[in-house]
Design a protein around this motif. Structure first.
Motif, PDB file in Angstrom:
ATOM      1  N   GLU A  24       2.574   1.161  -3.392  1.00 46.41           N
ATOM      2  CA  GLU A  24       1.215   2.661  -4.346  1.00 46.41           C
ATOM      3  C   GLU A  24       1.054   3.687  -4.510  1.00 46.41           C
ATOM      4  O   GLU A  24       0.920   4.205  -4.970  1.00 46.41           O
ATOM      5  N   ASN A  25       0.977   4.424  -2.830  1.00 44.25           N
ATOM      6  CA  ASN A  25       0.630   5.800  -2.658  1.00 44.25           C
ATOM      7  C   ASN A  25       1.995   5.993  -3.363  1.00 44.25           C
ATOM      8  O   ASN A  25       1.546   7.330  -4.095  1.00 44.25           O
ATOM      9  N   ARG A  26       3.607   5.959  -3.050  1.00 43.63           N
ATOM     10  CA  ARG A  26       4.202   6.885  -3.664  1.00 43.63           C
ATOM     11  C   ARG A  26       4.571   6.937  -4.796  1.00 43.63           C
ATOM     12  O   ARG A  26       4.782   7.426  -5.347  1.00 43.63           O
TER      13      ARG A  26
ATOM     14  N   ARG B 103       0.499  -1.728  -0.080  1.00 43.65           N
ATOM     15  CA  ARG B 103       0.374   0.165   0.084  1.00 43.65           C
ATOM     16  C   ARG B 103       1.422   1.465  -0.262  1.00 43.65           C
ATOM     17  O   ARG B 103       0.319   1.877  -0.764  1.00 43.65           O
TER      18      ARG B 103
ATOM     19  N   TYR C 258       3.095   9.316 -10.106  1.00 41.09           N
ATOM     20  CA  TYR C 258       2.827   9.873 -11.747  1.00 41.09           C
ATOM     21  C   TYR C 258       1.935  10.845 -11.422  1.00 41.09           C
ATOM     22  O   TYR C 258       2.025  11.546 -12.709  1.00 41.09           O
ATOM     23  N   ASP C 259       1.389  11.057 -10.601  1.00 40.74           N
ATOM     24  CA  ASP C 259       0.223  12.259 -10.653  1.00 40.74           C
ATOM     25  C   ASP C 259       1.325  13.698 -10.656  1.00 40.74           C
ATOM     26  O   ASP C 259       1.202  14.806 -11.486  1.00 40.74           O
TER      27      ASP C 259
ATOM     28  N   ALA D 247       3.411  -1.223 -10.580  1.00 44.19           N
ATOM     29  CA  ALA D 247       3.371  -0.219 -10.803  1.00 44.19           C
ATOM     30  C   ALA D 247       2.424   0.050 -11.887  1.00 44.19           C
ATOM     31  O   ALA D 247       1.439   0.285 -12.505  1.00 44.19           O
TER      32      ALA D 247
ATOM     33  N   GLY E 248       2.309  11.529 -15.696  1.00 44.86           N
ATOM     34  CA  GLY E 248       2.191  10.705 -16.293  1.00 44.86           C
ATOM     35  C   GLY E 248       2.926   9.934 -17.064  1.00 44.86           C
ATOM     36  O   GLY E 248       3.341   8.558 -17.227  1.00 44.86           O
TER      37      GLY E 248
ATOM     38  N   LEU F 166      -1.038  -0.585 -11.480  1.00 44.57           N
ATOM     39  CA  LEU F 166      -1.947   0.576 -11.236  1.00 44.57           C
ATOM     40  C   LEU F 166      -2.117   1.347 -12.635  1.00 44.57           C
ATOM     41  O   LEU F 166      -2.763   1.974 -12.456  1.00 44.57           O
ATOM     42  N   TYR F 167      -1.618   0.892 -13.539  1.00 40.94           N
ATOM     43  CA  TYR F 167      -0.959   2.345 -15.002  1.00 40.94           C
ATOM     44  C   TYR F 167      -0.657   0.636 -15.881  1.00 40.94           C
ATOM     45  O   TYR F 167       0.758   1.144 -16.470  1.00 40.94           O
TER      46      TYR F 167
ATOM     47  N   ARG G 166       1.111   6.392  -7.537  1.00 41.65           N
ATOM     48  CA  ARG G 166       0.258   7.818  -7.944  1.00 41.65           C
ATOM     49  C   ARG G 166       1.069   8.958  -7.754  1.00 41.65           C
ATOM     50  O   ARG G 166       0.501   9.842  -8.433  1.00 41.65           O
ATOM     51  N   GLN G 167       1.641   9.131  -6.549  1.00 42.88           N
ATOM     52  CA  GLN G 167       2.403  10.783  -6.398  1.00 42.88           C
ATOM     53  C   GLN G 167       3.157  10.840  -7.562  1.00 42.88           C
ATOM     54  O   GLN G 167       3.176  12.056  -7.703  1.00 42.88           O
TER      55      GLN G 167
END
Length: 82
Positions: free
Chosen positions: A26-28, A23, A33-34, A57, A38, A60-61, A30-31
């Motif tokens: 995944e949060n890192r 988790r 990526y945002d 990764a 992307g 998630l993407y 997403r950070q």
């Protein structure tokens, strides 16, 4: 995204269950990526650490890091990254 951890923090994170570590990873991802809209890639050496990171990764993407060229991956815009 400054993130400073003490040695105590690192020992504590090592003792977390695998699900919590995933988790956090995944949060890192997403950070990043945002933060980069992307336009990111995963550096892949073929070792177990980069294999696990790429797997998380891609879950998630799915479009991230899809082409490998001599130990580098191209980002989704096909810009070569060595």
């Amino acid at each position: 995204m400054e993130n400073k951890h003490t040695i105590g923090d690192l020992y504590q994170m090592q003792s977390l269950p695998l699900s919590a570590k995933i988790r956090m990873t995944e949060n890192r991802i997403r950070q990043w990526y945002d933060a980069w809209d992307g336009d990111v890639y995963v550096s892949f050496s073929g070792g177990k650490d980069s294999t696990v990171l790429l797997d998380i990764a891609r879950r998630l993407y799915p479009d991230m890091g899809t082409q490998r060229r001599k130990n580098c991956w191209r980002n989704k815009n096909e810009n070569r990254i060595d």
